[in-house]
Scaffold this motif. Structure first.
Motif, PDB file in Angstrom:
ATOM      1  N   CYS A  93       0.864  -0.912  -0.299  1.00 16.78           N
ATOM      2  CA  CYS A  93       0.336   0.329  -0.191  1.00 16.78           C
ATOM      3  C   CYS A  93       0.980   1.344   0.386  1.00 16.78           C
ATOM      4  O   CYS A  93       0.572   2.010  -0.861  1.00 16.78           O
ATOM      5  CB  CYS A  93      -1.144   0.000   1.018  1.00 16.78           C
ATOM      6  N   GLY A  94       1.817   1.086   0.610  1.00 22.17           N
ATOM      7  CA  GLY A  94       3.006   2.572   0.589  1.00 22.17           C
ATOM      8  C   GLY A  94       3.690   2.359  -0.628  1.00 22.17           C
ATOM      9  O   GLY A  94       3.245   3.716  -0.878  1.00 22.17           O
ATOM     10  N   GLU A  95       4.197   1.539  -1.285  1.00 19.63           N
ATOM     11  CA  GLU A  95       4.514   1.533  -2.363  1.00 19.63           C
ATOM     12  C   GLU A  95       3.994   2.289  -3.091  1.00 19.63           C
ATOM     13  O   GLU A  95       3.456   2.525  -4.678  1.00 19.63           O
ATOM     14  CB  GLU A  95       5.236   0.617  -3.008  1.00 19.63           C
ATOM     15  N   ALA A  96       2.051   1.595  -3.264  1.00 20.56           N
ATOM     16  CA  ALA A  96       0.823   2.288  -4.367  1.00 20.56           C
ATOM     17  C   ALA A  96       1.353   3.341  -4.689  1.00 20.56           C
ATOM     18  O   ALA A  96       0.995   4.607  -5.771  1.00 20.56           O
ATOM     19  CB  ALA A  96       0.177   1.193  -3.742  1.00 20.56           C
ATOM     20  N   ILE A  97       0.840   4.247  -2.870  1.00 17.24           N
ATOM     21  CA  ILE A  97       0.962   6.213  -2.852  1.00 17.24           C
ATOM     22  C   ILE A  97       2.209   6.676  -3.453  1.00 17.24           C
ATOM     23  O   ILE A  97       1.935   7.573  -4.211  1.00 17.24           O
ATOM     24  CB  ILE A  97       0.550   5.844  -1.021  1.00 17.24           C
ATOM     25  N   VAL A  98       2.933   5.806  -3.351  1.00 18.44           N
ATOM     26  CA  VAL A  98       4.553   6.430  -4.032  1.00 18.44           C
ATOM     27  C   VAL A  98       4.503   6.724  -5.122  1.00 18.44           C
ATOM     28  O   VAL A  98       4.457   7.383  -5.892  1.00 18.44           O
ATOM     29  CB  VAL A  98       5.423   5.965  -3.195  1.00 18.44           C
TER      30      VAL A  98
END
Length: 451
Positions: free
Chosen positions: A333-338
């Motif tokens: 999820c964090g990488e998706a937002i980045v």
């Protein structure tokens, strides 16, 4: 009014604005994305493996990140087992490991015992950790990566009515009330998620897990040096299993259930009775209980809010495993937002989160979760099926497939002929154990009628 509130809450915060570009005819067009004047700001609510992994990915990717954890000194009650692949994938230091389990012992309702671990290679083991140790490490690493760690209790979340308005988080820190405006939120605040309630993500069925940490005499602790035990049967759980898991200087003895929550203490008493000779003389040093989600929430993304870990319902059936999937979902999820925000330079939306987070998660793990759901329904429904499960666990091919899938978090590819044999053995065991179960029950009824 929304913009005024935003700037009032944070004078340095900048609202997202549409980028305008001029064409040769001097006509104004909106760019397909909404860049932000300053870096995207994201709040992560919950500092367990899911939240800390999300915060680390966000901060590393250039996102202004706030990680909320209300009780850093405490930890969620948990068995504490993590798969071998997690050590490398998440760079977990080996000194955090309390025990390296190389032998699993599974005990049937009739006390048939099968040792599970014959196929492990010399370097393979199940790592046992204390959650308070693991969680603290992951939070500190997220903070070192640039996340702002706040020891604070989130009390309310104001959801915006427009895509250009912020989410406003109300929280208590150092006995004072505060507010923070953010562009997006990751809810990693467990099964009773406040974030999930705020976005009306829907309910899900939960189990309850109850365990006691018991400090054993040195000679008895030696028995559990590299051994973990699972007990199954109606006496210890009508729909799950009970366990004895070794920790650094104590064992965790517990059980779980969905359909018999009101009897959880009786079930705990039963598992203690079954392992009594092994824990005799031990002292209870901590009693813990917590809910475990039984399936994903109906809604895991809404607006610019995404749920991860237990808040999203990422705990597997059959084994009740959640630590790895919590950390993995947080990182994805964090990488998706980045990625969607181009390193924090652009605003994100619901479609971005569904495409870059949910789709990737479901593509990778949907089959695994459904497969384990089926296994639990087949083998945990009654004592006859549980006897069949233990009987099957004695097969080395079953053990290899099980451990390979667990340790490396992917469905192991097997031999077609061996797979066919395993299916036939499963059917045979279920039929045989059901017949035996009926015979035992009939004999018991005859004995009772004579009393």
């Amino acid at each position: 009014m929304a913009a005024q509130t935003y700037f009032h809450l944070h004078s340095l915060r900048c609202l997202p604005v549409p980028l305008k570009i001029q064409n040769p005819q001097n006509q104004t067009h909106r760019f397909k994305r909404n860049p932000v004047v300053c870096k995207l700001r994201v709040a992560v609510i919950g500092g367990g493996p899911a939240g800390s992994s999300a915060a680390e990915a966000l901060a590393t990717g250039g996102i202004e990140t706030f990680l909320f954890e209300r009780s850093p000194a405490t930890a969620k009650p948990c068995g504490g087992a993590i798969p071998l692949c997690m050590l490398d994938e998440f760079s977990i230091p080996l000194n955090l490991i309390d025990r390296r389990v190389t032998q699993m012992r599974i005990v049937s309702p009739s006390n048939l015992v099968v040792d599970f671990g014959k196929t492990l290679k010399p370097h393979e083991f199940i790592a046992m950790l204390r959650r308070e140790v693991l969680d603290s490490f992951l939070r500190q690493r997220a903070e070192s990566s640039g996340a702002n760690l706040l020891k604070a209790l989130v009390t309310n979340l104001v959801v915006p009515t427009s895509s250009l308005e912020p989410y406003v988080i109300h929280y208590t820190m150092d006995n004072c009330q505060h507010q923070l405006a953010v562009d997006a939120i990751i809810g990693a605040d467990g099964a009773n998620s406040r974030v999930a309630k705020s976005i009306k993500a829907g309910n899900y069925t939960t189990a309850i897990a109850f365990q006691e940490r018991i400090k054993l005499p040195e000679d008895k602790m030696g028995y559990y040096e590299n051994l973990a035990e699972m007990y199954i049967g109606n006496d210890v759980s009508p729909d799950f299993y009970a366990w004895v898991f070794p920790k650094c200087d104590h064992v965790a003895v517990g059980t779980g259930t969905v359909c018999s929550k009101s009897n959880i203490k009786s079930l705990q008493h039963a598992i203690r009775a079954r392992v009594k000779p092994k824990i005799e003389g031990g002292k209870v040093i901590k009693v813990e209980a917590h809910p475990i989600p039984e399936h994903p929430r109906p809604v895991r993304v809404r607006g610019r809010v995404a749920l991860v870990g237990d808040a999203a319902g990422y705990v597997t059936k059959c084994s009740g495993e959640g630590i790895y999937f919590a950390a993995k979902s947080g990182r994805i999820c964090g990488e998706a937002i980045v990625k969607a925000s181009e390193g924090g330079e652009s605003m994100i939306n619901e479609d971005d989160l569904k495409r870059e987070y949910l789709r990737k998660w479901d593509d990778k793990y949907f089959t695994t979760f459904k497969f384990l759901d089926v296994l639990q329904k087949v083998f945990y429904g009654n004592n006859a099926a549980r006897e069949a499960l233990v009987e099957l666990c004695g097969d080395e091919y079953v053990q290899r497939m099980t451990f390979d899938s667990y340790l490396y978090k992917k469905l192991a590819s097997g031999n077609r002929w061996e797979d066919a044999k395993m299916v036939m053995n499963t059917i045979s065991s279920l039929v045989r154990c059901n017949i035996m179960g009926r015979e035992v029950e009939a004999s018991a009824q005859k004995i009772l009628s004579r009393v």
